[in-house]
Write a protein that holds these residues in place. Structure first.
Motif, PDB file in Angstrom:
ATOM      1  N   GLU A   2       0.812  -1.212   0.000  1.00 21.70           N
ATOM      2  CA  GLU A   2       0.000   0.000   0.000  1.00 21.70           C
ATOM      3  C   GLU A   2       0.847   1.264   0.000  1.00 21.70           C
ATOM      4  OE1 GLU A   2      -3.381   0.189   2.678  1.00 21.70           O
ATOM      5  OE2 GLU A   2      -4.354  -0.442   0.837  1.00 21.70           O
ATOM      6  N   CYS A  59       3.279  -0.784   6.225  1.00 22.08           N
ATOM      7  CA  CYS A  59       1.952  -0.785   5.611  1.00 22.08           C
ATOM      8  C   CYS A  59       1.657  -2.190   5.105  1.00 22.08           C
ATOM      9  CB  CYS A  59       1.878   0.229   4.485  1.00 22.08           C
ATOM     10  SG  CYS A  59       3.038  -0.072   3.149  1.00 22.08           S
ATOM     11  N   GLY A 116       0.373  -7.128   7.706  1.00 21.93           N
ATOM     12  CA  GLY A 116      -0.881  -6.410   7.896  1.00 21.93           C
ATOM     13  C   GLY A 116      -1.162  -6.188   9.363  1.00 21.93           C
ATOM     14  N   GLU A 170      -4.761  -8.780   8.769  1.00 20.63           N
ATOM     15  CA  GLU A 170      -5.754  -8.241   7.847  1.00 20.63           C
ATOM     16  C   GLU A 170      -5.041  -7.400   6.798  1.00 20.63           C
ATOM     17  OE1 GLU A 170     -10.037  -6.091   8.425  1.00 20.63           O
ATOM     18  OE2 GLU A 170      -8.445  -5.513   9.788  1.00 20.63           O
ATOM     19  N   PRO A 214      -5.785  -5.391   2.787  1.00 18.43           N
ATOM     20  CA  PRO A 214      -6.823  -4.960   1.856  1.00 18.43           C
ATOM     21  C   PRO A 214      -6.979  -5.934   0.679  1.00 18.43           C
ATOM     22  CG  PRO A 214      -5.339  -3.143   2.372  1.00 18.43           C
ATOM     23  CD  PRO A 214      -4.714  -4.390   2.904  1.00 18.43           C
ATOM     24  N   GLU A 272      -7.695  -5.215  -2.219  1.00 15.20           N
ATOM     25  CA  GLU A 272      -7.082  -4.588  -3.390  1.00 15.20           C
ATOM     26  C   GLU A 272      -5.640  -5.061  -3.598  1.00 15.20           C
ATOM     27  OE1 GLU A 272      -6.465  -2.636  -6.843  1.00 15.20           O
ATOM     28  OE2 GLU A 272      -8.360  -3.090  -5.872  1.00 15.20           O
TER      29      GLU A 272
END
Length: 63
Positions: free
Chosen positions: A9, A15, A30, A48, A50, A52
């Motif tokens: 990200e 990140c 994550g 967790e 994303p 995406e």
């Protein structure tokens, strides 16, 4: 273990990120989640990331 960054990200730092390992597996960075109600062994963790990131990894044919 050696990690190769596939997609994240941000350009670097702390990140959500997906890595390829030299063991032929994937590693995910994550947010650690603990309020999921699932019993997780001491040596494992739920994280967790994303959705995406997975889409970008597949779209860009990184795996």
């Amino acid at each position: 273990m050696r990690l190769t960054r596939l997609v994240g990200e941000c350009d670097g730092g702390e990140c959500p990120t997906i890595y390829r390992t030299d063991r032929g597996t994937l590693a995910f960075q994550g947010e650690r989640i603990t309020d999921h109600g699932i019993r997780v062994p001491e040596h494992e963790a739920m994280v967790e990331i994303p959705v995406e990131l997975i889409r970008r990894t597949i779209r860009d044919k990184l795996i």
